[in-house]
Motif scaffolding. Sequence first.
Motif, short mmCIF file in Angstrom:
data_model
loop_
_atom_site.label_atom_id
_atom_site.label_comp_id
_atom_site.label_asym_id
_atom_site.label_seq_id
_atom_site.Cartn_x
_atom_site.Cartn_y
_atom_site.Cartn_z
N LEU A 54 0.82 -1.20 0.00
CA LEU A 54 0.00 0.00 0.00
C LEU A 54 0.86 1.26 0.00
CD1 LEU A 54 -2.63 -0.93 2.76
CD2 LEU A 54 -2.96 -1.02 0.29
N CYS A 55 0.36 2.29 -0.69
CA CYS A 55 0.87 3.65 -0.55
C CYS A 55 -0.33 4.53 -0.24
CB CYS A 55 1.56 4.12 -1.82
SG CYS A 55 2.19 5.82 -1.70
N ILE A 56 -0.31 5.20 0.90
CA ILE A 56 -1.46 5.94 1.40
C ILE A 56 -1.09 7.41 1.54
CG2 ILE A 56 -3.04 6.20 3.36
CD1 ILE A 56 -2.65 3.23 3.92
N THR A 57 -1.97 8.29 1.08
CA THR A 57 -1.78 9.72 1.34
C THR A 57 -2.73 10.12 2.46
OG1 THR A 57 -3.43 10.53 -0.24
CG2 THR A 57 -1.23 10.09 -1.09
N SER A 58 -2.22 10.82 3.45
CA SER A 58 -3.03 11.20 4.61
C SER A 58 -2.39 12.39 5.30
CB SER A 58 -3.14 10.02 5.59
OG SER A 58 -3.81 10.40 6.77
N ARG A 59 -3.21 13.29 5.77
CA ARG A 59 -2.67 14.44 6.51
C ARG A 59 -2.13 14.03 7.88
NH1 ARG A 59 -7.12 19.22 5.08
NH2 ARG A 59 -6.82 19.10 2.82
N ARG A 60 -2.50 12.82 8.33
CA ARG A 60 -2.02 12.33 9.61
C ARG A 60 -1.56 10.89 9.48
NH1 ARG A 60 -6.07 13.42 14.39
NH2 ARG A 60 -4.20 12.76 15.49
N PRO A 61 -0.61 10.45 10.29
CA PRO A 61 -0.17 9.04 10.26
C PRO A 61 -1.30 8.11 10.69
CG PRO A 61 1.39 10.43 11.47
CD PRO A 61 0.17 11.25 11.26
N LEU A 62 -1.16 6.84 10.33
CA LEU A 62 -2.16 5.85 10.72
C LEU A 62 -1.89 5.30 12.12
CD1 LEU A 62 -2.66 6.03 7.64
CD2 LEU A 62 -3.05 3.57 7.66
N ARG A 63 -0.64 5.39 12.56
CA ARG A 63 -0.22 4.85 13.87
C ARG A 63 -0.42 3.34 13.93
NH1 ARG A 63 -2.26 8.88 18.73
NH2 ARG A 63 -0.97 10.69 18.21
#
Length: 645
Positions: A447-456
Amino acid sequence: MTNGGNDEAKTPSSIIPINGIIDLLCKMYLSGARWYFQLFGGFEARCGTLRINRLRTVKTTSLLGYLITHPPHRFTREVLAELFWGDMEPERARNNLSVALHSLRYALDIHGVPPVIEADSLWVGLRADSYLADVQEFEQALQLAHAASDPAQQYERLAFAVSLYQGDFLPGIYDSWVVEKAAALQAECLHALEQLARFDAERGNTEAERAWLTQAVSLNPLDSDLLVRLIERHLQARQYETAARLSTAWMEQYQRLTGEPPPPRIVALSEKAQRGRATPPHGTVSFSATRHDKPALLPQNSGKPSELLTTPPALPALPRTRFIGREEETAQLMHLLTDSAVPCVVITGLGGMGKTRLALEVAYCIAASQQMGVHWICLTAITRPEQIVPMIVQTLGLAATNYLTESLRRYIAQYRPLLFLDNFEHLLPDGALIVAELLRTIPEMRLCITSRRPLRIESETLFPLTPLPCSDTLDCPALTLFVDRARQVCHDFRLTEQNRPLILELCRYLDNIPLALELAAARLNTLSLKQLRERVHNRLHWLKTRRGDIEARHRAMLSVLEATLATVPTDTRRAFAQLSLLPDVWEIELAQAMVGMPLERFMEVLETLREASLIERVSDEPARYRMLEIVREYAQSLLSDARRR
C-alpha cells in the motif's frame, strides 16, 4: 385482483403470506422494543425517526454487536475487557471498556426511551425489553421454522429469515468473533435458501425456485452444485440466453479466483446453453437485451447487481501543469515502494503540500516500469471506515459478493499489485485498524497511502512531505513553481533580476507551500507582485481561487487548515491557538508554561499537532519547534475569534 398467468413470476418476497408478516410485526410491537439494531449489511441503529450509522469506534460497534448476539446478553467486565482489549494491561483494558460503555450510553440515550445499556461495577448487559435486532429476528425465525410441523408455516418463516439477511454480518469489522459469527450466519442463510428452493420445486413453482437459487449462488458464488441446479432450471425453461451468460460469467470468475479450470459439468452445461441460444426451438423467442431476466453478470443478494472481475480502471489523468521541485522525493518514494520489505508507505504532510500529486507521479513511473501492477483508489467519496474494503474491491473490478476479503486476498496473492489509497485522513482512527488487519491477513498486500495524519500502525513507514526548498539560485524549486503558475494567468510574465528578490520574499512569506504558491500566482491576473507582497500579512483571506476544476478542499488555504484542525481534540485546538503567541522557535518547557497543561498531557498534544503538520520540529538537542507563518496566522485568528465571543 389477480395477475392472470403471471402469478408464477412473483419474487420470493411477494410469496410470503401477508398475515405472517403482520403477526411478526405485532410481536415486535408487543415486545416493547424501542431501538432496532441492523447488523446485516452494515450497522444502523433506529429509534423512531432517529438513525445512527456510526458509533464512536469500530471496537464500540463490535462490543454492542457481541452483547446483542450472545445470550444471555450479560457479561462481567473482566470477560469483556479480556475479549476486546486482551493485548493491553488489565487496568487499561478496563478503562477502555468504561469509555466504550460511556460512548454507547451517550449515543443511545433518548429522553423517554428506556436505556439499552445496563452496567454496574461488576456486570455489563443489555435491557431485553428496550431493543430488537435483525440478527435476533433472523435466528428466531429459523428456530420457529425448524420447530414448525406445517410446511406452509415453515416456508413462511424461512422466507422471513432470508428477507432479513441484507448482507454480511457487521461488514468492515474483522474481530475474530465477528468473522466466525458472519460465517455461521451466512451458512444458515444458505441452508434456508436451499430449503425454500426445494419447497418450490416440489410445488412446481419453478420461477420462485430459480429466484431462491439465484440468491444462494450470489451468496456462495464458488458452490458449483448450486450453480448446476440454477443453470439446469434455466435450461428446462428454455432460457438459453440467461443460462449461457450466467455460466460464462461464473466460469470466468471461478478461474480468476481459484486459478483452476472450471468443473467439467459447468463447462458441459455452458456448451448446452450456447447451442440452445444459437438454435432456439421452434416457437420460442430468444430474450432481448433489455429483459430483466438476462443478467450479464452473476446476480447479487438483496436484488443488487453483482460485478465480476473486470479490467481495473486506468490511473487518473495527470494534471497538465508541470511537476516541479520533488525530484528527490520521487526517487526516495520509488525506492520505498519497490522494496518488498516495506508493506505500507504513508505520505503525510499539511494539506496543500502535494501529497496526491507526488503519489500520482510515482504511480505513473512504477506503472511505466512494469515492475508491478498499480491501482489508484480515491477514498474521498466514502465516509465510513467499513466502506474501505468494498471500495478497494469495486475499484479492482472484483466480484461484489459476500466474500469481499477472500476475493481480495486471492487477487492480491495472484497479481501482487501496488495499491494507492488517496485521501485517508477522514477515515482515522478506525480506518487504520482495518488497514492493519488487511496487512496482517494478506501478507502480499502493498500500500501507498496519502493522509494528513499518520495511521499509527506497526506496518506503516512514514514519508513526511515538507515545503519546497527555497534559495537565491535561479533553479530554486519554490521560485520555479511560482513563475510557472504565474505564466498560466499572465502569459507575458517573466522572471527578471528586478522581480526575482520580490518573488523570493513572497515565497518565503508563503512558507514555500506548493498550494499557497499556486493560489498566490493565480492572483496575478488582478494584482501586481508588489500588491501581493503588501497583502501578505493578510494572506489567509486572499489565498483562494474560484476555479471550478480545482477540488473544493484545495480552493483556499483557510479551508485546508480548518479541515486539518477539525481532526484533533478540542483541548489540542486550544493549545494550538495559544502556541501561536510564542516566539518563532520555542522549546517544550516554555510552551508547556504557556498552555498550562500537565507535562504528560502536553506531550500528547505536541505529538498530535506534529502529526497533523501544524507544528514542526527544527532541532533535536534541545528539541525545538515552530509553526509555519501561514499556520501561525490561522492560529492567532482563532484567539481573536475567541476574544470576540
